[in-house]
Scaffold this motif. Structure first.
Motif, PDB file in Angstrom:
ATOM      1  N   LEU A 155       0.864  -1.174   0.000  1.00  0.00           N
ATOM      2  CA  LEU A 155       0.000   0.000   0.000  1.00  0.00           C
ATOM      3  C   LEU A 155       0.900   1.223   0.000  1.00  0.00           C
ATOM      4  O   LEU A 155       2.072   1.147   0.360  1.00  0.00           O
ATOM      5  N   GLU A 170      -2.344   5.419   2.016  1.00  0.00           N
ATOM      6  CA  GLU A 170      -3.407   4.408   2.127  1.00  0.00           C
ATOM      7  C   GLU A 170      -3.307   3.649   3.441  1.00  0.00           C
ATOM      8  O   GLU A 170      -4.313   3.370   4.089  1.00  0.00           O
ATOM      9  N   TYR A 171      -2.081   3.305   3.827  1.00  0.00           N
ATOM     10  CA  TYR A 171      -1.878   2.566   5.066  1.00  0.00           C
ATOM     11  C   TYR A 171      -2.322   3.392   6.276  1.00  0.00           C
ATOM     12  O   TYR A 171      -2.984   2.892   7.175  1.00  0.00           O
ATOM     13  N   THR A 187      -4.525   5.845   6.285  1.00  0.00           N
ATOM     14  CA  THR A 187      -5.985   5.954   6.246  1.00  0.00           C
ATOM     15  C   THR A 187      -6.624   4.687   6.805  1.00  0.00           C
ATOM     16  O   THR A 187      -7.569   4.749   7.604  1.00  0.00           O
ATOM     17  N   ALA A 188      -6.129   3.522   6.397  1.00  0.00           N
ATOM     18  CA  ALA A 188      -6.668   2.252   6.889  1.00  0.00           C
ATOM     19  C   ALA A 188      -6.442   2.115   8.395  1.00  0.00           C
ATOM     20  O   ALA A 188      -7.316   1.628   9.123  1.00  0.00           O
ATOM     21  N   TYR A 189      -5.271   2.547   8.869  1.00  0.00           N
ATOM     22  CA  TYR A 189      -4.973   2.465  10.297  1.00  0.00           C
ATOM     23  C   TYR A 189      -5.983   3.281  11.098  1.00  0.00           C
ATOM     24  O   TYR A 189      -6.564   2.797  12.066  1.00  0.00           O
ATOM     25  N   ALA A 193      -8.898   4.286  10.235  1.00  0.00           N
ATOM     26  CA  ALA A 193     -10.256   3.771  10.073  1.00  0.00           C
ATOM     27  C   ALA A 193     -10.545   2.650  11.070  1.00  0.00           C
ATOM     28  O   ALA A 193     -11.699   2.428  11.441  1.00  0.00           O
ATOM     29  N   GLN A 194      -9.497   1.943  11.524  1.00  0.00           N
ATOM     30  CA  GLN A 194      -9.659   0.844  12.487  1.00  0.00           C
ATOM     31  C   GLN A 194      -9.680   1.327  13.930  1.00  0.00           C
ATOM     32  O   GLN A 194     -10.015   0.555  14.827  1.00  0.00           O
TER      33      GLN A 194
END
Length: 108
Positions: free
Chosen positions: A87, A91-92, A94-96, A98-99
């Motif tokens: 990623l 992106e990484y 954003t994903a982090y 989001a969790q």
């Protein structure tokens, strides 16, 4: 009779103390000196290899500054990174986030 501490040694000692206060250690050197910052030097080396050596010579300071800004944007937002499951860093991140559980606003 001992010589007074040289200014470069004083800065080095202060820098090492600052690192210790933050739970960090110098990348090289003996106790009391920190002449190297391995992360910064490796990033500078990447920039030189990937931009200056491939796309140079850059003629003006403005050209270097724009090349640096473009490279930093790519490095932080668009490059695929194997340690991040291929990623981009953006992106990484954003994903982090989001969790993560939502944060409650502070009461005023």
């Amino acid at each position: 009779m001992q010589r007074p501490v040289e200014p470069t040694q004083y800065v080095s000692l202060r820098f090492t103390e600052s690192l210790a206060l933050h739970g960090l250690s110098a990348s090289v050197g003996s106790v009391g000196d920190a002449y190297d910052n391995a992360l910064a030097e490796s990033i500078i080396g990447l920039f030189k290899t990937e931009v200056i050596n491939r796309h140079g010579p850059l003629e003006t300071l403005t050209e270097v500054e724009f090349a640096l800004m473009e490279w930093c944007d790519w490095y932080n937002n668009a490059r695929l990174h194997s340690r991040l499951d291929y990623l981009t860093p953006a992106e990484y991140e954003t994903a982090y986030y989001a969790q993560q559980p939502p944060r409650r606003p502070a009461r005023v």
